[in-house]
Design an enzyme around this catalytic site. Structure first.
Site, PDB file in Angstrom:
ATOM      1  NE  ARG A 206      -6.940   1.799  -0.971  1.00 61.51           N
ATOM      2  CZ  ARG A 206      -7.002   2.231   0.290  1.00 61.51           C
ATOM      3  NH1 ARG A 206      -7.874   1.708   1.133  1.00 61.51           N
ATOM      4  NH2 ARG A 206      -6.204   3.188   0.711  1.00 61.51           N
TER       5      ARG A 206
ATOM      6  CD  GLU B 121     -14.336   3.230  -1.214  1.00 61.68           C
ATOM      7  OE1 GLU B 121     -13.812   4.245  -0.725  1.00 61.68           O
ATOM      8  OE2 GLU B 121     -14.032   2.086  -0.872  1.00 61.68           O
TER       9      GLU B 121
ATOM     10  CG  HIS C  28     -12.800   3.615   2.737  1.00 58.04           C
ATOM     11  ND1 HIS C  28     -12.265   3.589   1.473  1.00 58.04           N
ATOM     12  CD2 HIS C  28     -11.758   3.356   3.577  1.00 58.04           C
ATOM     13  CE1 HIS C  28     -10.973   3.328   1.536  1.00 58.04           C
ATOM     14  NE2 HIS C  28     -10.641   3.182   2.805  1.00 58.04           N
TER      15      HIS C  28
HETATM   16  P1  NAD Z   1       0.979  -3.951   4.762  1.00 54.45           P
HETATM   17  O1  NAD Z   1       1.831  -3.482   3.633  1.00 54.45           O
HETATM   18  O2  NAD Z   1       1.522  -3.884   6.143  1.00 54.45           O
HETATM   19  O3  NAD Z   1       0.503  -5.450   4.494  1.00 54.45           O
HETATM   20  C1  NAD Z   1       0.079  -5.931   3.251  1.00 54.45           C
HETATM   21  C2  NAD Z   1       0.540  -7.370   3.155  1.00 54.45           C
HETATM   22  O4  NAD Z   1      -0.048  -7.936   1.981  1.00 54.45           O
HETATM   23  C3  NAD Z   1       2.057  -7.519   3.000  1.00 54.45           C
HETATM   24  O5  NAD Z   1       2.554  -8.369   4.024  1.00 54.45           O
HETATM   25  C4  NAD Z   1       2.234  -8.122   1.619  1.00 54.45           C
HETATM   26  O6  NAD Z   1       3.322  -9.042   1.582  1.00 54.45           O
HETATM   27  C5  NAD Z   1       0.912  -8.812   1.416  1.00 54.45           C
HETATM   28  N1  NAD Z   1       0.528  -9.032   0.032  1.00 54.45           N
HETATM   29  C6  NAD Z   1       0.819  -8.301  -1.067  1.00 54.45           C
HETATM   30  N2  NAD Z   1       0.244  -8.839  -2.155  1.00 54.45           N
HETATM   31  C7  NAD Z   1      -0.435  -9.933  -1.729  1.00 54.45           C
HETATM   32  C8  NAD Z   1      -1.245 -10.905  -2.358  1.00 54.45           C
HETATM   33  N3  NAD Z   1      -1.487 -10.846  -3.670  1.00 54.45           N
HETATM   34  N4  NAD Z   1      -1.773 -11.904  -1.617  1.00 54.45           N
HETATM   35  C9  NAD Z   1      -1.545 -11.972  -0.284  1.00 54.45           C
HETATM   36  N5  NAD Z   1      -0.790 -11.086   0.371  1.00 54.45           N
HETATM   37  C10 NAD Z   1      -0.252 -10.065  -0.332  1.00 54.45           C
HETATM   38  O7  NAD Z   1      -0.378  -3.101   4.650  1.00 54.45           O
HETATM   39  P2  NAD Z   1      -1.472  -2.889   5.797  1.00 54.45           P
HETATM   40  O8  NAD Z   1      -1.139  -1.679   6.569  1.00 54.45           O
HETATM   41  O9  NAD Z   1      -1.685  -4.156   6.512  1.00 54.45           O
HETATM   42  O10 NAD Z   1      -2.754  -2.530   4.887  1.00 54.45           O
HETATM   43  C11 NAD Z   1      -3.437  -3.538   4.167  1.00 54.45           C
HETATM   44  C12 NAD Z   1      -4.585  -2.950   3.366  1.00 54.45           C
HETATM   45  O11 NAD Z   1      -5.524  -2.278   4.216  1.00 54.45           O
HETATM   46  C13 NAD Z   1      -4.200  -1.924   2.305  1.00 54.45           C
HETATM   47  O12 NAD Z   1      -4.913  -2.220   1.106  1.00 54.45           O
HETATM   48  C14 NAD Z   1      -4.720  -0.632   2.836  1.00 54.45           C
HETATM   49  O13 NAD Z   1      -5.035   0.253   1.796  1.00 54.45           O
HETATM   50  C15 NAD Z   1      -5.962  -1.099   3.567  1.00 54.45           C
HETATM   51  N6  NAD Z   1      -6.459  -0.162   4.561  1.00 54.45           N
HETATM   52  C16 NAD Z   1      -7.813   0.059   4.629  1.00 54.45           C
HETATM   53  C17 NAD Z   1      -8.301   0.938   5.563  1.00 54.45           C
HETATM   54  C18 NAD Z   1      -9.777   1.205   5.655  1.00 54.45           C
HETATM   55  O14 NAD Z   1     -10.166   2.300   6.060  1.00 54.45           O
HETATM   56  N7  NAD Z   1     -10.627   0.249   5.336  1.00 54.45           N
HETATM   57  C19 NAD Z   1      -7.428   1.621   6.437  1.00 54.45           C
HETATM   58  C20 NAD Z   1      -6.077   1.360   6.363  1.00 54.45           C
HETATM   59  C21 NAD Z   1      -5.594   0.459   5.409  1.00 54.45           C
END
Ligand code: NAD
Length: 316
Positions: A244, A273, A291
């Protein structure tokens, strides 16, 4: 019942909804006209990706709305708690895009270690006249095999990224405050699978040991990686943010690249964005995508099918 997908939804999702008796529209309506559109067309379910927002004002102004669905993971464009308080269903598709985002990490990473992000900018301009000097400029690349990938946030996407890294012969060091140990299954095309235990380390250990740091945390109030954290990273390391905008301090990033502390960055997500800072867009050490982490045909198919399934269960 009418479902409106303002940022679109895959054909498979549309077909599944139609088969379950829903009427689905996919016209992109401007944000300021969305309330009227929803009310005039008796929309029961609003589907969004990341572009359309569903805030308190929209929720209050659309009493007929019963469901808001996010095709994807992060729901920071929806006032989720408020919607749920008002009795709306709020759904997303958390797992559908993990593999696609993980592959994009490696699209950037493979490109970055061979300077493709810069070579692709300069070859069209100077490839004909300065071939030899460009060849020299982009020599000195490195291999990924044997290097350490630091994964910050070891959830679905972090683990999907680790699987690819392990398959390539990389070491993986992960940090996640909610995890003490992790085993990931590295799956092969013929059905074989190997379980590999991944070291969960402290944040500082990961920063210090990784050749490349990739971020997979949820949206944060303040940057997870700012100037202080960048200073703890190895000289010449790469930083990848497909999570993000705001998870990385963009000002500090430009400084760390300009003073050669970091070797490169790869960004798919930006603070501002859809109008990211020009100094990021123009930077010769940043590999850029707009993105598109989840924007593969396969992920969009899975997203559409998962949304349709949930809508059938909740509203059908
Ligand atoms: P998820 O909830 O499965 O995993 C996130 C992990 O981060 C969790 O295990 C949580 O414990 C950990 N976490 C929370 N706070 C933290 C911190 N301060 N330091 C370290 N770890 C921490 O989520 P996901 O499905 O793996 O998605 C992760 C990210 O990817 C999200 O921000 C999502 O918005 C983003 N994303 C981006 C795109 C894109 O198009 N670029 C697409 C999908 C998801």
């Amino acid at each position: 019942m009418n479902i409106h997908a303002n940022d679109g939804v895959s054909q498979t999702g549309q077909d599944a909804l139609a088969a379950a008796g829903f009427t689905i529209t996919t016209t992109n309506v401007a944000q300021e006209q969305l309330v009227d559109y929803i009310n005039e067309n008796n929309i029961t379910g609003l589907l969004v990706r990341s572009a359309t927002t569903a805030r308190k004002e929209l929720i209050d102004a659309c009493p007929g709305l019963k469901l808001i669905g996010r095709g994807g993971v992060g729901m920071d464009n929806i006032d989720v708690d408020y919607a749920r308080e008002k009795g709306l269903h709020v759904i997303n598709t958390p797992a559908a895009s993990s593999a696609s985002v993980a592959e994009l990490v490696f699209a950037h990473l493979f490109g970055a270690v061979r300077f493709l992000y810069d070579s692709n900018r300069n070859m069209p301009l100077d490839g004909e006249t300065k071939f030899k000097s460009l060849k020299k400029a982009y020599a000195g690349g490195i291999e990924l095999r044997g290097k350490t990938l630091g994964v910050i946030g070891f959830g679905r996407i972090g683990q999907a990224t680790a699987k690819i890294a392990l398959g390539l012969g990389m070491d993986v060091a992960a940090y996640d405050p909610f995890m003490e140990e992790a085993t990931v299954a590295v799956d092969f095309f013929d059905g074989q699978s190997v379980n590999v235990s991944v070291k969960i380390k402290s944040f500082d250990e990961v920063l210090a040991q990784a050749d490349f740091v990739t971020l997979h945390v949820p949206a944060q109030d303040k940057p997870t990686i700012g100037a202080a954290e960048m200073a703890k990273m190895k000289e010449g390391a790469g930083l990848i943010n497909l999570a993000r905008g705001g998870v990385v301090d963009e000002e500090a990033l430009v400084e760390a690249l300009d003073n050669d502390h970091l070797g490169f960055a790869a960004l798919d997500t930006f603070v501002n964005e859809p109008t990211p800072a020009v100094k990021l867009l123009m930077h010769s050490k940043i590999s850029l995508t707009p993105h598109i982490g989840a924007a593969t045909l396969e992920a969009q198919d899975r997203i559409g099918t998962e949304l349709a399934q949930q809508i059938k269960e909740l509203l059908g």
